[in-house]
Scaffold this motif. Structure first.
Motif, PDB file in Angstrom:
ATOM      1  N   SER A  22      31.127  47.365  42.250  1.00 53.68           N
ATOM      2  CA  SER A  22      32.314  46.527  41.754  1.00 53.68           C
ATOM      3  C   SER A  22      33.316  45.976  42.980  1.00 53.68           C
ATOM      4  O   SER A  22      33.507  44.954  42.948  1.00 53.68           O
ATOM      5  CB  SER A  22      33.213  47.347  40.792  1.00 53.68           C
ATOM      6  N   VAL A  23      33.497  47.155  43.834  1.00 49.48           N
ATOM      7  CA  VAL A  23      34.229  46.568  45.087  1.00 49.48           C
ATOM      8  C   VAL A  23      33.529  45.421  45.806  1.00 49.48           C
ATOM      9  O   VAL A  23      34.145  44.426  46.126  1.00 49.48           O
ATOM     10  CB  VAL A  23      34.441  47.714  46.069  1.00 49.48           C
ATOM     11  N   LYS A  24      32.223  45.551  45.873  1.00 47.59           N
ATOM     12  CA  LYS A  24      31.664  44.619  46.608  1.00 47.59           C
ATOM     13  C   LYS A  24      31.806  43.019  46.110  1.00 47.59           C
ATOM     14  O   LYS A  24      32.144  42.081  46.449  1.00 47.59           O
ATOM     15  CB  LYS A  24      30.148  44.930  46.765  1.00 47.59           C
ATOM     16  N   GLN A  25      31.596  42.997  44.466  1.00 45.16           N
ATOM     17  CA  GLN A  25      32.033  41.985  43.883  1.00 45.16           C
ATOM     18  C   GLN A  25      33.537  41.403  44.215  1.00 45.16           C
ATOM     19  O   GLN A  25      33.494  40.194  44.343  1.00 45.16           O
ATOM     20  CB  GLN A  25      31.528  41.846  42.583  1.00 45.16           C
ATOM     21  N   MET A  26      34.369  42.370  44.115  1.00 43.05           N
ATOM     22  CA  MET A  26      35.624  41.930  44.048  1.00 43.05           C
ATOM     23  C   MET A  26      35.853  41.301  45.406  1.00 43.05           C
ATOM     24  O   MET A  26      36.654  40.371  45.639  1.00 43.05           O
ATOM     25  CB  MET A  26      36.691  43.320  44.093  1.00 43.05           C
ATOM     26  N   LYS A  27      35.493  41.799  46.518  1.00 44.96           N
ATOM     27  CA  LYS A  27      35.491  41.341  47.647  1.00 44.96           C
ATOM     28  C   LYS A  27      34.993  39.732  47.968  1.00 44.96           C
ATOM     29  O   LYS A  27      35.572  38.825  48.602  1.00 44.96           O
ATOM     30  CB  LYS A  27      34.823  42.209  48.978  1.00 44.96           C
ATOM     31  N   GLU A  28      33.802  39.318  47.010  1.00 38.29           N
ATOM     32  CA  GLU A  28      33.234  38.292  46.843  1.00 38.29           C
ATOM     33  C   GLU A  28      34.327  37.228  46.327  1.00 38.29           C
ATOM     34  O   GLU A  28      34.767  36.221  46.628  1.00 38.29           O
ATOM     35  CB  GLU A  28      32.048  38.204  46.182  1.00 38.29           C
ATOM     36  N   ILE A  29      34.750  37.831  45.357  1.00 35.83           N
ATOM     37  CA  ILE A  29      36.021  37.201  44.311  1.00 35.83           C
ATOM     38  C   ILE A  29      37.166  36.708  45.162  1.00 35.83           C
ATOM     39  O   ILE A  29      37.740  35.632  45.064  1.00 35.83           O
ATOM     40  CB  ILE A  29      36.499  38.073  43.261  1.00 35.83           C
ATOM     41  N   THR A  30      37.693  37.813  46.082  1.00 33.22           N
ATOM     42  CA  THR A  30      38.964  37.595  46.796  1.00 33.22           C
ATOM     43  C   THR A  30      38.802  36.263  47.700  1.00 33.22           C
ATOM     44  O   THR A  30      39.643  36.120  48.451  1.00 33.22           O
ATOM     45  CB  THR A  30      39.510  38.741  47.456  1.00 33.22           C
ATOM     46  N   ARG A  31      37.269  35.825  48.056  1.00 37.56           N
ATOM     47  CA  ARG A  31      37.439  34.835  49.090  1.00 37.56           C
ATOM     48  C   ARG A  31      38.114  33.554  48.625  1.00 37.56           C
ATOM     49  O   ARG A  31      38.471  32.648  49.537  1.00 37.56           O
ATOM     50  CB  ARG A  31      35.808  34.559  49.588  1.00 37.56           C
ATOM     51  N   GLY A  32      38.149  33.351  47.174  1.00 31.56           N
ATOM     52  CA  GLY A  32      38.880  32.162  46.766  1.00 31.56           C
ATOM     53  C   GLY A  32      39.615  32.506  45.643  1.00 31.56           C
ATOM     54  O   GLY A  32      40.189  31.665  44.885  1.00 31.56           O
ATOM     55  N   GLY A  33      39.703  33.887  45.141  1.00 38.18           N
ATOM     56  CA  GLY A  33      40.396  34.208  43.836  1.00 38.18           C
ATOM     57  C   GLY A  33      41.489  35.366  44.132  1.00 38.18           C
ATOM     58  O   GLY A  33      41.605  36.079  45.148  1.00 38.18           O
ATOM     59  N   ILE A  34      41.635  36.210  42.883  1.00 38.88           N
ATOM     60  CA  ILE A  34      42.558  37.219  42.918  1.00 38.88           C
ATOM     61  C   ILE A  34      42.118  38.275  42.057  1.00 38.88           C
ATOM     62  O   ILE A  34      41.293  37.676  41.080  1.00 38.88           O
ATOM     63  CB  ILE A  34      43.950  36.859  42.390  1.00 38.88           C
ATOM     64  N   VAL A  35      41.972  39.429  42.453  1.00 40.55           N
ATOM     65  CA  VAL A  35      41.464  40.621  41.258  1.00 40.55           C
ATOM     66  C   VAL A  35      42.560  41.437  40.811  1.00 40.55           C
ATOM     67  O   VAL A  35      43.265  41.771  41.473  1.00 40.55           O
ATOM     68  CB  VAL A  35      40.340  41.450  42.283  1.00 40.55           C
ATOM     69  N   HIS A  36      42.380  41.654  39.479  1.00 39.70           N
ATOM     70  CA  HIS A  36      43.393  42.751  39.049  1.00 39.70           C
ATOM     71  C   HIS A  36      42.691  43.830  38.382  1.00 39.70           C
ATOM     72  O   HIS A  36      41.764  43.742  37.707  1.00 39.70           O
ATOM     73  CB  HIS A  36      43.907  41.620  37.668  1.00 39.70           C
TER      74      HIS A  36
END
Length: 373
Positions: free
Chosen positions: A302-316
């Protein structure tokens, strides 16, 4: 007879909706900061319930308690509250207040006491009640969810059949606003069964709101990742003011998503992310860590995917909270791994992660301020 509503920040929209329903029956709810005569009403969730339990038990007035937690745990709550509203309150609360006023002991459907329970025998048609009247709130456009996510109380409280407010009623209610925001479990499912989208009805809704700034697909009207497409994002781009879209991933592991009965895959999440970025829209993506059936490697996935998301987005991100009435009720949360905590801390420091993966109560006491576009 004075009828009061206990002010609780989490329940602001419930106050607006139930105040409107009571006004339709000639009843005024007075907002108070403590229990007062003759009747005081409460809406509680499964975290704040413990904060108000003693206050309710010691109140010298008649107490009526409803909301997600009392609906799931009415036997427990009825031990300290005089009346418990089970499920939706628009019909039940005014009927119960009138019963108390009359001196009758015949409970309306959807009410429990320590001595008896009458289960609900109805569901609310949203357009039968205004979303608000004198107490203003967001406009609830849809209730119910066809998905049975293991951690979620929504389908257990409102059912799995989606019910929508009519477009003309939404248009009428929003005339007083310049900025319009909606309450719905999945904004892009408006007008549909929740599985087979009707974007034509979403567009008709937008077209009816000429002259207003529409915020759609962002708090408090998030969407599901598989509903994000070029077509749906085109609608948001063409009609809406927000340039963020908020959707739920919950886990980066397909195995965990399957256990949760989410109805989408990790690949759907990344597809939604890519589509948002292609349209110049910032994705805000929800995750839950510490799920009961999540392995260490799946938490890291999950954290690995979050790091991909945070390249251009925000995680909650939030730590799992077992909620009564759900399939995962009673299941203990797993600890958040030290390396996961460090990664989430780094994301938070860079402004790429919000939420609370340490203190679960933050999820229920402080949500809306950080999520408005």
């Amino acid at each position: 007879m004075n009828v009061n509503w206990r002010s609780i920040s989490w329940a602001k929209n419930s106050f607006a909706a139930l105040s409107a329903a009571c006004e339709c029956s000639g009843i005024t709810l007075n907002e108070v900061d403590e229990p007062k005569d003759d009747i005081t009403c409460y809406s509680l969730n499964s975290v704040n319930e413990s904060h108000f339990r003693d206050e309710i038990a010691e109140a010298e007035c008649i107490t009526i308690v409803g909301g997600p937690h009392p609906t799931a745990c009415y036997n427990d709550v009825s031990k300290y509250a005089d009346y418990v509203v089970i499920g939706e309150g628009e019909y039940t609360l005014p009927a119960l207040i009138r019963m108390i006023e009359s001196g009758s002991h015949t409970l309306p459907a959807g009410v429990a006491t320590k001595d008896q329970v009458v289960m609900p025998n109805h569901c609310v048609l949203l357009s039968s009640y205004p979303p608000f009247t004198s107490v203003k709130g967001y406009v609830e456009i849809t209730r119910g969810c066809p998905f049975g996510c293991g951690y979620c109380q929504t389908p257990r409280l409102f059912g799995r059949h989606m019910r929508h407010r009519r477009i003309d009623d939404i248009e009428r209610a929003t005339r007083i606003f310049r900025d319009v925001r909606f309450v719905t479990p999945n904004a892009l499912a408006y007008g549909s069964d929740g599985i087979h989208l009707r974007l034509d009805k979403v567009e008709k809704l937008f077209q009816s709101l000429t002259g207003r700034r529409i915020f759609f697909g962002t708090f408090p009207s998030e969407v599901r990742p598989e509903c994000i497409s070029d077509a749906s994002l085109n609608l948001i781009e063409n009609y809406c003011a927000n340039r963020k879209v908020h959707f739920g991933a919950q886990s980066g592991s397909n195995h965990v998503l399957q256990i949760l009965r989410r109805g989408h895959t990790a690949e759907d999440v990344m597809k939604a992310y890519d589509l948002c970025r292609d349209h110049g829209i910032t994705p805000i993506v929800d995750y839950i860590v510490g799920l009961p059936d999540e392995s260490d490697e799946e938490q890291r996935l999950s954290v690995k995917q979050m790091k991909e998301i945070t390249r251009g987005g925000i995680v909650h991100v939030h730590h799992f909270t077992p909620l009564p009435g759900t399939p995962l009720a009673g299941r203990a949360a797993r600890s958040v791994l030290p390396d996961v905590q460090r990664e989430l801390g780094r994301m938070a420091q860079s402004g790429k992660a919000t939420g609370s993966w340490i203190d679960a109560e933050v999820r229920f006491f402080k949500e809306d301020e950080d999520q408005l576009p």
